[in-house]
Write an enzyme that holds these catalytic residues in place. Structure first.
Site, short mmCIF file in Angstrom:
data_model
loop_
_atom_site.label_atom_id
_atom_site.label_comp_id
_atom_site.label_asym_id
_atom_site.label_seq_id
_atom_site.Cartn_x
_atom_site.Cartn_y
_atom_site.Cartn_z
N GLY A 64 -91.84 23.78 55.25
CA GLY A 64 -91.97 23.79 56.71
C GLY A 64 -90.63 23.89 57.40
O GLY A 64 -90.56 24.33 58.56
N GLU B 169 -93.71 25.09 48.31
CA GLU B 169 -95.03 24.45 48.41
C GLU B 169 -95.86 24.62 47.14
O GLU B 169 -96.63 23.74 46.77
CB GLU B 169 -95.79 25.02 49.60
N GLU C 215 -89.98 27.49 57.47
CA GLU C 215 -90.97 28.07 58.39
C GLU C 215 -90.60 27.81 59.84
O GLU C 215 -90.78 28.67 60.70
CB GLU C 215 -92.35 27.51 58.07
N ALA D 129 -92.52 19.74 55.28
CA ALA D 129 -93.48 18.79 55.85
C ALA D 129 -93.24 17.45 55.18
O ALA D 129 -92.67 17.37 54.09
CB ALA D 129 -94.90 19.28 55.58
N1 T1G Z 1 -91.37 14.61 52.42
C1 T1G Z 1 -91.15 13.28 52.28
N2 T1G Z 1 -90.15 12.74 51.54
C2 T1G Z 1 -89.34 13.61 50.91
C3 T1G Z 1 -89.50 15.01 51.00
C4 T1G Z 1 -90.57 15.50 51.80
N3 T1G Z 1 -90.78 16.79 51.98
N4 T1G Z 1 -88.53 15.59 50.24
C5 T1G Z 1 -87.80 14.60 49.72
N5 T1G Z 1 -88.28 13.42 50.11
C6 T1G Z 1 -87.72 12.09 49.78
C7 T1G Z 1 -87.80 11.79 48.29
O1 T1G Z 1 -89.06 11.25 47.97
C8 T1G Z 1 -86.68 10.79 48.14
O2 T1G Z 1 -87.18 9.57 48.66
C9 T1G Z 1 -85.63 11.28 49.13
O3 T1G Z 1 -86.33 12.11 50.07
C10 T1G Z 1 -84.53 12.10 48.46
O4 T1G Z 1 -85.20 13.14 47.72
C11 T1G Z 1 -96.52 23.19 55.98
C12 T1G Z 1 -96.93 21.75 53.77
C13 T1G Z 1 -85.00 18.22 49.53
C14 T1G Z 1 -84.19 19.35 47.44
O5 T1G Z 1 -91.36 20.58 48.59
O6 T1G Z 1 -87.21 19.42 46.83
O7 T1G Z 1 -93.50 21.93 53.85
O8 T1G Z 1 -86.91 8.21 46.55
O9 T1G Z 1 -84.39 12.34 45.48
O10 T1G Z 1 -82.48 15.35 44.68
O11 T1G Z 1 -95.65 24.79 54.56
O12 T1G Z 1 -86.18 16.23 47.79
O13 T1G Z 1 -85.13 8.19 48.32
O14 T1G Z 1 -87.37 7.10 48.77
O15 T1G Z 1 -85.46 14.63 45.78
O16 T1G Z 1 -81.16 15.52 46.88
C15 T1G Z 1 -92.15 21.43 51.07
C16 T1G Z 1 -89.34 18.59 48.44
C17 T1G Z 1 -93.08 20.34 51.51
C18 T1G Z 1 -89.21 19.86 49.30
C19 T1G Z 1 -83.54 16.98 47.97
N6 T1G Z 1 -90.86 20.85 50.75
N7 T1G Z 1 -88.07 17.92 48.32
O17 T1G Z 1 -83.37 16.67 46.60
O18 T1G Z 1 -83.17 14.14 46.74
S1 T1G Z 1 -94.68 20.96 51.81
C20 T1G Z 1 -90.57 20.45 49.51
C21 T1G Z 1 -87.11 18.38 47.46
C22 T1G Z 1 -94.53 21.89 53.23
C23 T1G Z 1 -95.50 23.42 54.90
C24 T1G Z 1 -95.75 22.64 53.66
C25 T1G Z 1 -85.89 17.52 47.31
C26 T1G Z 1 -84.66 18.04 48.08
P1 T1G Z 1 -86.61 8.17 48.03
P2 T1G Z 1 -84.59 13.56 46.31
P3 T1G Z 1 -82.45 15.43 46.15
#
Ligand code: T1G
Length: 697
Positions: free
Chosen positions: A102, A125, A105, A63
């Site tokens: 997501g 999450e 999912e 998400a």
């Molecule tokens: N949403 C928005 N921005 C995101 C993002 C996300 N989910 N994930 C990463 N970014 C942005 C981050 O802020 C950075 O921005 C850029 O992307 C590169 O990220 C309903 C509710 C995917 C493994 O928890 O683990 O789904 O600084 O520097 O080291 O069940 O990002 O460039 O402006 O980390 O290569 C669940 C979180 C969400 C994954 C990549 N998903 N992200 O790592 O790059 S909750 C997560 C990561 C959800 C549902 C629920 C990592 C990555 P900027 P980065 P990276």
């Protein structure tokens, strides 16, 4: 038609492509685009099978976290996933990079999944204080069974493609590097064989097999220790358990209820803040993506002690050769021996292979002469905290190292400008403050001197990333950001014990707040002599430093864990702090000597005096520009001192408490106790007067 999600047909395969940099997060535009593209696929009579694929570096990474806390716009993700699952035509997800949250999912809502062998999947999450809120807690266990689903969902750890195949999360793994191509081949096969849709929600064999099992109560018991103080891991278990007790649709409703409880918790706010703050700190004021960065292909380390050895390991782990210089062969051999032992221990625990032990050891060399530093790109000095010795070392380095080499000190408190003044190249001098154990703690506090060039600042921030540290750029003052605040907390903690609290009472207030260890257990770990030497140096420099019961410990050679006794006592082979009646007596004698009558001290007073003095100091650090943003301070404390990430960091936590509450307490303690440390910060007063927060600075 959406710009971020497109539909086209290749042969009889309808292809839905998501292209929403940087990580294809499921923003409102992507969710709407997916529904529209799927609709197109259903209406396209030529398309027998549909394929979902992503452009860019990764499959959908979850998400869009930036939308959290804002009103949710339809379509919500559970509905989007349900659209895919209800499709009459088989839908295949082709995964590359990471399919997370997501993203996974959505893939589980598809009927088949193919992953590149380099891909990873996960439901992280919980690391944001949440739980999978689009069916992950209901669909994943249908494929993996309860135990594996519980492990993945409560840890948030990623699973590689091959393991995902073995677990039944994906149906095929492709050794190539092109997810679209792999997806088209797989989809064509499904089309040619006329394979039907296979809805994960209808896969019930594992659910039936484990109905009523005690796996959930056992798992909860195991979680008590690991997830101490956390809210969402236990909600994750409740949600997965619903998959085994309720029909699918009711299980989805239960998941939604639990998800919303997590979404509204302060822990979600803290963890999401920490997630973005960890990424923001790499964007340093005054630097840009165009600031030149020097190439660091080899490093030198001065000192083979605990810090020097740990520092060298960081570079060897990143494949960068490191040369350690010591004054005596015996010290050098001892240091290299400790490094090997550390690597061998990691190999024993299966964290690295024996081959990696040898590869990394081959990258670490020792020498007794500074000549070994002639060609290195960066030297990090890690000898003990004595300014005269450091200046002598930097003068020598200045004469030996090539032009353009960066000269860094691992000092934890001393003046970078004064160190730089011993060289003719102050623009190449910088602080690189590692935290002990240096090969484990993630924080690297990079300290800019007055003359440190932008290029050097950008380079040490790039080095932090390269050696997998969280680098924070801070200004030059006594103790920089972390230790300057820690010293205030330490002084208050010592005073509280002078006045009547016990060390274990103070430590419990801090561990109840979520720190991994209290002030005095930490002093025993670092060594009572460390604080004693700093206080003595400050007394010798003419500062008025009050006598302390902890000085008595040092004078009795009770130096902490290394002497099996400090504030606490320790049993052979154990690091568990045990309150020691001898110390209680030492404290009572000290109070008598100082004419102090001990009083009952409440936990609330301990919390306020230990934490609010730090926040007040943090506000002064911001006022002085030693930290550019409150989030820099938060990250220093989360990654350098174990401040609980679920509280977002000390400054974020202060915002949640309310700065007016903090200021009232600071003013009260300033009246009651006095001292510079309780003088209310001008910035704190300004923010309260303007109704602002640190986060909105
Ligand atoms: N949403 C928005 N921005 C995101 C993002 C996300 N989910 N994930 C990463 N970014 C942005 C981050 O802020 C950075 O921005 C850029 O992307 C590169 O990220 C309903 C509710 C995917 C493994 O928890 O683990 O789904 O600084 O520097 O080291 O069940 O990002 O460039 O402006 O980390 O290569 C669940 C979180 C969400 C994954 C990549 N998903 N992200 O790592 O790059 S909750 C997560 C990561 C959800 C549902 C629920 C990592 C990555 P900027 P980065 P990276």
């Amino acid at each position: 038609m959406s710009e971020v999600v497109t539909y086209n047909r290749e042969g009889n395969i309808g292809v839905i492509t998501v292209d929403y940099p940087p990580v294809n997060a499921l923003s409102h535009s992507v969710r709407s685009g997916l529904v529209a593209a799927l609709e197109q696929g259903q209406l396209d009579s030529e398309a027998k099978v549909l394929l979902l694929v992503c452009e860019g570096r990764t499959f959908i990474a979850g998400a869009d976290i930036r939308e959290f806390g804002k009103p949710m716009q339809e379509p919500g993700l559970p509905a989007v996933v349900r659209h895919f699952e209800d499709s009459e035509k088989p839908v295949i997800a082709a995964i590359h990079g990471t399919a997370l949250g997501g993203g996974l999912e959505t893939a589980l809502g598809c009927h088949y999944r193919v992953a590149l062998s380099s891909a990873k999947v996960g439901l992280p999450e919980v690391k944001l204080g949440l739980l999978p809120g689009a069916g992950g807690t209901q669909r994943l266990p249908r494929l993996t069974g309860a135990q594996k689903a519980l492990e993945m969902i409560t840890s948030g750890e990623f699973v590689g493609a091959k393991d995902a195949l073995a677990l039944g999360i994906v149906d095929a793994v492709d050794e190539g590097g092109d997810a679209r191509a792999a997806g088209l081949v797989f989809a064509q096969k499904i089309a040619d064989e006329g394979k039907p849709v296979r809805r994960v929600r209808d896969v019930t064999d594992k659910i039936e097999a484990e109905k009523g099992s005690d796996v959930f109560s056992q798992f909860r018991a195991g979680l008590e220790k690991k997830a101490r103080g956390l809210f969402s891991p236990f909600k994750c278990v409740d949600a997965v358990e619903a998959a085994f007790n309720l029909p699918f649709d009711e299980g989805m409703k239960r998941e939604r209820e639990l998800f919303m409880e997590c979404m509204e918790s302060p822990q979600r706010a803290g963890l999401v803040h920490a997630f973005f703050a960890e990424r923001e700190v790499s964007k340093v004021k005054g630097l840009s993506k165009d600031t030149p960065v020097r190439d660091v292909k080899s490093v030198g380390v001065i000192g083979a002690g605990t810090m020097g050895g740990g520092i060298a390991m960081n570079f060897a782990n990143a494949g960068i050769p490191a040369t350690i210089v010591e004054v005596k062969q015996e010290a050098l051999d001892k240091g290299l021996g400790i490094i090997r032992k550390n690597y061998e221990n990691s190999a024993k625990k299966g964290r690295i292979t024996q081959q990696q032990v040898e590869e990394r050891m081959a990258l670490i060399n020792g020498s007794l002469t500074y000549d070994a530093f002639r060609d290195v790109d960066l030297v990090i000095e890690a000898v003990f905290e004595n300014m005269a010795i450091k200046k002598e070392i930097f003068a020598k380095l200045d004469g030996v190292c090539k032009p353009g080499a960066i000269l860094a000190s691992n000092t934890s408190t001393l003046d970078i400008d004064e160190i730089a003044s011993a060289t003719k190249r102050p623009e190449d001098v910088v602080g690189m403050h590692f935290f002990s154990p240096a090969n484990v703690m993630k924080l690297l506090e990079n300290v800019r001197g007055t003359h440190t060039s932008d290029e050097v600042k950008a380079t040490v921030m790039a080095v932090a990333k390269k050696i997998r540290k969280v680098g924070v750029m801070v200004g030059n003052c006594h103790g920089f950001v972390g230790n300057r605040m820690l010293h205030k907390r330490g002084a208050e903690a010592m005073s509280l014990v002078n006045e009547g609290a016990t060390p274990q009472q103070v430590d419990k207030v801090l561990t109840d707040l979520g720190y991994p260890m209290g002030q005095f257990a930490m002093s025993d770990l670092a060594g009572i002599d460390v604080g004693y030497r700093i206080r003595e140096e400050r007394r010798n420099a003419g500062e008025d430093v009050a006598p302390s019961w902890m000085d008595k410990l040092a004078e009795q050679n009770r130096l902490g864990q290394k002497t099996m006794a400090g504030v606490y006592k320790y049993e052979e082979g154990s690091r568990k702090p045990i309150p020691d009646p001898e110390v209680d007596q030492l404290i009572a004698d000290f109070r008598e000597e100082q004419g102090i009558t001990p009083r009952e001290i409440t936990d609330q007073e301990i919390l306020e005096r230990c934490m609010y003095v730090m926040i007040n100091e943090g506000a002064k650090i911001l006022e002085e520009g030693i930290a550019d943003r409150a989030l820099d301070i938060d990250i220093v404390w989360i990654y350098g001192y174990g401040f609980p990430a679920y509280r977002g960091g000390p400054m974020f936590w202060a915002d949640q408490i309310g700065l007016d509450t903090i200021l009232n307490a600071v003013e009260k303690y300033h009246d009651d106790i006095g001292g510079e440390q309780w003088k209310p910060s001008a910035l704190l007063k300004k923010l309260v007067a303007e109704g602002k927060t640190f986060g909105k600075l």
